[in-house]
Write a protein that holds these residues in place. Structure first.
Motif, PDB file in Angstrom:
ATOM      1  N   ASP A  64       0.821  -1.214   0.000  1.00 37.89           N
ATOM      2  CA  ASP A  64       0.000   0.000   0.000  1.00 37.89           C
ATOM      3  C   ASP A  64       0.857   1.267   0.000  1.00 37.89           C
ATOM      4  O   ASP A  64       0.368   2.341  -0.346  1.00 37.89           O
ATOM      5  CB  ASP A  64      -0.905   0.059   1.235  1.00 37.89           C
ATOM      6  CG  ASP A  64      -1.826  -1.136   1.384  1.00 37.89           C
ATOM      7  OD1 ASP A  64      -1.809  -2.050   0.538  1.00 37.89           O
ATOM      8  OD2 ASP A  64      -2.574  -1.165   2.382  1.00 37.89           O
ATOM      9  N   LEU A  65       2.103   1.158   0.420  1.00 37.96           N
ATOM     10  CA  LEU A  65       2.957   2.334   0.589  1.00 37.96           C
ATOM     11  C   LEU A  65       3.986   2.531  -0.517  1.00 37.96           C
ATOM     12  O   LEU A  65       4.784   3.465  -0.449  1.00 37.96           O
ATOM     13  CB  LEU A  65       3.668   2.262   1.953  1.00 37.96           C
ATOM     14  CG  LEU A  65       2.748   2.228   3.173  1.00 37.96           C
ATOM     15  CD1 LEU A  65       3.572   2.147   4.458  1.00 37.96           C
ATOM     16  CD2 LEU A  65       1.820   3.432   3.203  1.00 37.96           C
ATOM     17  N   VAL A  66       3.983   1.683  -1.536  1.00 39.04           N
ATOM     18  CA  VAL A  66       4.902   1.851  -2.658  1.00 39.04           C
ATOM     19  C   VAL A  66       4.259   2.817  -3.656  1.00 39.04           C
ATOM     20  O   VAL A  66       3.250   2.488  -4.287  1.00 39.04           O
ATOM     21  CB  VAL A  66       5.234   0.500  -3.341  1.00 39.04           C
ATOM     22  CG1 VAL A  66       6.134   0.723  -4.549  1.00 39.04           C
ATOM     23  CG2 VAL A  66       5.894  -0.457  -2.348  1.00 39.04           C
ATOM     24  N   ASN A  67       4.836   3.995  -3.765  1.00 41.14           N
ATOM     25  CA  ASN A  67       4.293   4.997  -4.678  1.00 41.14           C
ATOM     26  C   ASN A  67       4.334   4.500  -6.121  1.00 41.14           C
ATOM     27  O   ASN A  67       5.323   3.925  -6.556  1.00 41.14           O
ATOM     28  CB  ASN A  67       5.081   6.307  -4.571  1.00 41.14           C
ATOM     29  CG  ASN A  67       4.816   7.035  -3.278  1.00 41.14           C
ATOM     30  OD1 ASN A  67       3.706   7.016  -2.766  1.00 41.14           O
ATOM     31  ND2 ASN A  67       5.846   7.665  -2.732  1.00 41.14           N
ATOM     32  N   GLY A  68       3.241   4.710  -6.804  1.00 41.31           N
ATOM     33  CA  GLY A  68       3.158   4.318  -8.203  1.00 41.31           C
ATOM     34  C   GLY A  68       2.446   3.002  -8.432  1.00 41.31           C
ATOM     35  O   GLY A  68       2.123   2.667  -9.570  1.00 41.31           O
TER      36      GLY A  68
END
Length: 188
Positions: A64-68
């Protein structure tokens, strides 16, 4: 093939959770055998995981926290196909389900803020059968004890753990492990 999570947590019950490069550098030198990666983007997540792998530690990516990345199952496919991560954490049950399908460690993260959230967590555990549940905040020993009584899977207590006393209380209440960004607790 994924390793037995219960055995991993029994051997190393404190998990280093990192939210930046500085934390990662310290976690790589810590006694923790597992690292929760709470940052990154689609351009650098493979490199971050590679550093963890080179240190012979287990990389678990908070999808959920990996941008993109989207909040769709394809995000888990991306992590599986483009990194050496051994698992994911997500608040999204469908991502947890997809991780299991891909033979990754699948950790369901739940914020237990009230009885509705607690009941939803229990329904999701039954329906999606994660490999572990991460409950936040981790400083609620009575809730951890209730979850321990209700489920037969590893429990990770996380969030707001600030002292060795907090870690011991969580473990004594039935958590199999704790996850913390507090670097001074990584060697507890």
């Amino acid at each position: 093939m994924k390793k037995n999570l219960s055995d991993i947590l029994a051997d190393s019950p404190v998990i280093a959770a990192v939210k930046d490069e500085k934390g990662l550098t310290k976690a790589l030198l810590s006694e923790c055998s597992m690292i929760f990666i709470l940052y990154g983007n689609i351009c650098n997540i493979s490199d971050i995981v590679e550093k963890v792998d080179r240190a012979s530690k287990i990389a678990i990516v908070h999808a959920d926290l990996v941008n993109g990345l989207s909040m769709k199952e394809i995000a888990v496919d991306y992590i599986r196909n483009n990194t050496k991560a051994q698992g994911i954490i997500s608040t999204k049950p469908l991502l947890v389900k997809r991780a299991k399908e891909l033979d990754l460690i699948a950790i369901q993260r739940t914020f237990v803020i009230d009885s509705i959230a607690y009941n939803n967590m229990m329904k999701q555990i039954k329906e999606y059968e994660p490999d572990a549940v991460e409950i936040l905040p981790g400083v609620m020993p009575s809730v951890t004890a209730d979850v321990r009584e209700a489920v037969d899977l590893p429990i990770i207590a996380s969030g707001l753990l600030r002292s060795k006393k907090d870690v011991v209380a969580a473990l004594d209440a039935g958590a199999d492990a704790v996850s913390t960004t507090a670097e001074d607790l990584w060697s507890v």
